[in-house]
Scaffold this active site. Sequence first.
Site, PDB file in Angstrom:
ATOM      1  N   ASP A 155     -11.639  64.185 -22.417  1.00  0.00           N
ATOM      2  CA  ASP A 155     -11.162  65.801 -22.718  1.00  0.00           C
ATOM      3  C   ASP A 155     -11.642  66.743 -21.088  1.00  0.00           C
ATOM      4  O   ASP A 155     -12.184  66.356 -20.185  1.00  0.00           O
ATOM      5  CB  ASP A 155     -13.122  66.116 -23.208  1.00  0.00           C
ATOM      6  CG  ASP A 155     -13.432  65.460 -24.067  1.00  0.00           C
ATOM      7  OD1 ASP A 155     -12.527  64.759 -25.180  1.00  0.00           O
ATOM      8  OD2 ASP A 155     -14.375  65.405 -24.916  1.00  0.00           O
ATOM      9  N   GLU A 164     -18.318  68.115 -32.206  1.00  0.00           N
ATOM     10  CA  GLU A 164     -18.285  67.622 -31.140  1.00  0.00           C
ATOM     11  C   GLU A 164     -17.739  69.060 -30.357  1.00  0.00           C
ATOM     12  O   GLU A 164     -16.822  69.719 -30.712  1.00  0.00           O
ATOM     13  CB  GLU A 164     -17.288  66.741 -30.252  1.00  0.00           C
ATOM     14  CG  GLU A 164     -17.140  65.452 -30.744  1.00  0.00           C
ATOM     15  CD  GLU A 164     -16.312  64.041 -30.643  1.00  0.00           C
ATOM     16  OE1 GLU A 164     -16.727  62.757 -30.199  1.00  0.00           O
ATOM     17  OE2 GLU A 164     -15.226  64.206 -30.428  1.00  0.00           O
TER      18      GLU A 164
HETATM   19  C1  FRU Z   1     -14.820  64.175 -27.631  1.00  0.00           C
HETATM   20  C2  FRU Z   1     -15.641  63.257 -26.888  1.00  0.00           C
HETATM   21  C3  FRU Z   1     -16.819  63.562 -26.853  1.00  0.00           C
HETATM   22  C4  FRU Z   1     -17.637  62.936 -25.668  1.00  0.00           C
HETATM   23  C5  FRU Z   1     -16.272  62.192 -25.068  1.00  0.00           C
HETATM   24  C6  FRU Z   1     -16.859  61.460 -24.374  1.00  0.00           C
HETATM   25  O1  FRU Z   1     -13.334  63.864 -27.737  1.00  0.00           O
HETATM   26  O2  FRU Z   1     -16.307  62.273 -28.604  1.00  0.00           O
HETATM   27  O3  FRU Z   1     -17.279  64.222 -27.761  1.00  0.00           O
HETATM   28  O4  FRU Z   1     -18.159  63.450 -24.392  1.00  0.00           O
HETATM   29  O5  FRU Z   1     -15.703  62.525 -26.131  1.00  0.00           O
HETATM   30  O6  FRU Z   1     -15.625  60.369 -23.997  1.00  0.00           O
END
Ligand code: FRU
Length: 467
Positions: free
Chosen positions: A22, A196
Amino acid sequence: KTSMERYRPALHFSADKHWINDPNGLVFYKGEYHLFYQYHPHSTIWGPMHWGHAISKNLVTWEELPIALYPDELGAIFSGSAVVDWNNTSGLQTGEEAVMVAIFTHHGEDNEKQSIAYSNDRGRTWVKYEGNPVVSNPDLKDFRDPKVFWHEETSKWIMSLACGDHIRFYRSHNLKDWEYLSSFGEKYGNHGGVWECPDLINLEVEGEQLKKWVLIVSVNPGGPNDGSAIQYFTGDFDGRMFVTDQCESEEKWADWGRDFYAAVTWSGTEQPIWIGWMNNWQYANQTPTAEFRGSMSIPRSLSLENKEGVHTLIQTPILSDEMRSNTIFDRQNGSFESLTVKVPEQPFMVELKLNNLSSFDILLKGEGGNLRVEFDGASQEVRVDRTKSGLVEFSEHFASVDAMPLKSFQDALLLVDKASVELFVNGGRSVMTESFYPTGSINTLEFKSSLNEPVEYKQIGVQSFSL
Ligand code: FRU
């Protein structure tokens, strides 16, 4: 080029080495766009998360900086956001420079909670706040990805937080003390997976002197073509509660492709701009790159269209004019049953204007695989077929034909990089992002009618880029 670097994007951000997911902490300050990202500095697979860091002056070329945040005794550093605290509401400013505050999830073995860190040197070095966490866990398994913005009307910071099957909103006057406000979502939208990376933004409605609130929510899995994808809700926010104008079962997808996830907007830009991770959790750990794994989408500016009460997100890719160096092909008002255009290796861009939704294919051909984009007037959709696009067997989830509904067709823009295509249809009202891994360069474009009749076009243009 060595086979190792074959998939290194030219137009898109990738880290020099190792795993990214992300985008995090997107913030603009004094001419610099900051891009932090979920980063595993010891491996090309996901692991204990850090915040990697890059900056850009133009959103096109990026400079990688040292890692900004490392895991600590509270846990790994999961996704979050950053703001410039112009009025020093946090009291964390130490010098002349406005203080930047990052708000992120500490992912510990016990649970997830929200913490902050601050920088008094334009984002170059970061100090974690000694009072962390600033939002402790209320006994929720999923409790993460804080996205914070300044709400003018109430003079408060607002935090959106992903909590499994809903979004929670909190507010604060100083970024340290947070008060729970409300929640949204159990009954709305897609719940094929966990929610998310939320983002609550206020967007201008095109042609109206009005703004409207849009709540962005990533969901994994549950996407319209499987796996990770981003949905959005249009509505109102009064500083406490988000209320959508959609009905419960309605799903709005920001991107119908398989590879656009966890996108959020930059804080502090005049026009809202977002960027996403160009990947899908179904196969993100298996994609066939070597030294690096994962890249970002092209940054896209955002606005909203209101058509008879239905609000649709509009995405426009950010490409500077200087980048578009070379017109390879440009023809107006003609027709084709079959038309072949030789292209130099990616990146390049294809623009197409038609009178209506005809049935034809655009084939991206090369020795190492073909990607097929199928416009289908009869079933009113466009499909991206990557089953013969090169390396597909690294995951059983990868080889796919992915579809996006289209009621009409005026124009399309295809942005093709080494290992991705981003398709913006009807001025960015319908968007699809797909990765693919051809084992050689694409060298030919073929436009082909799929019925036995010529397809009339207003314009076909192909341009290459210089970077
Ligand atoms: C989304 C996610 C978020 C989390 C991060 C962990 O892709 O699962 O919810 O904070 O990636 O790397």
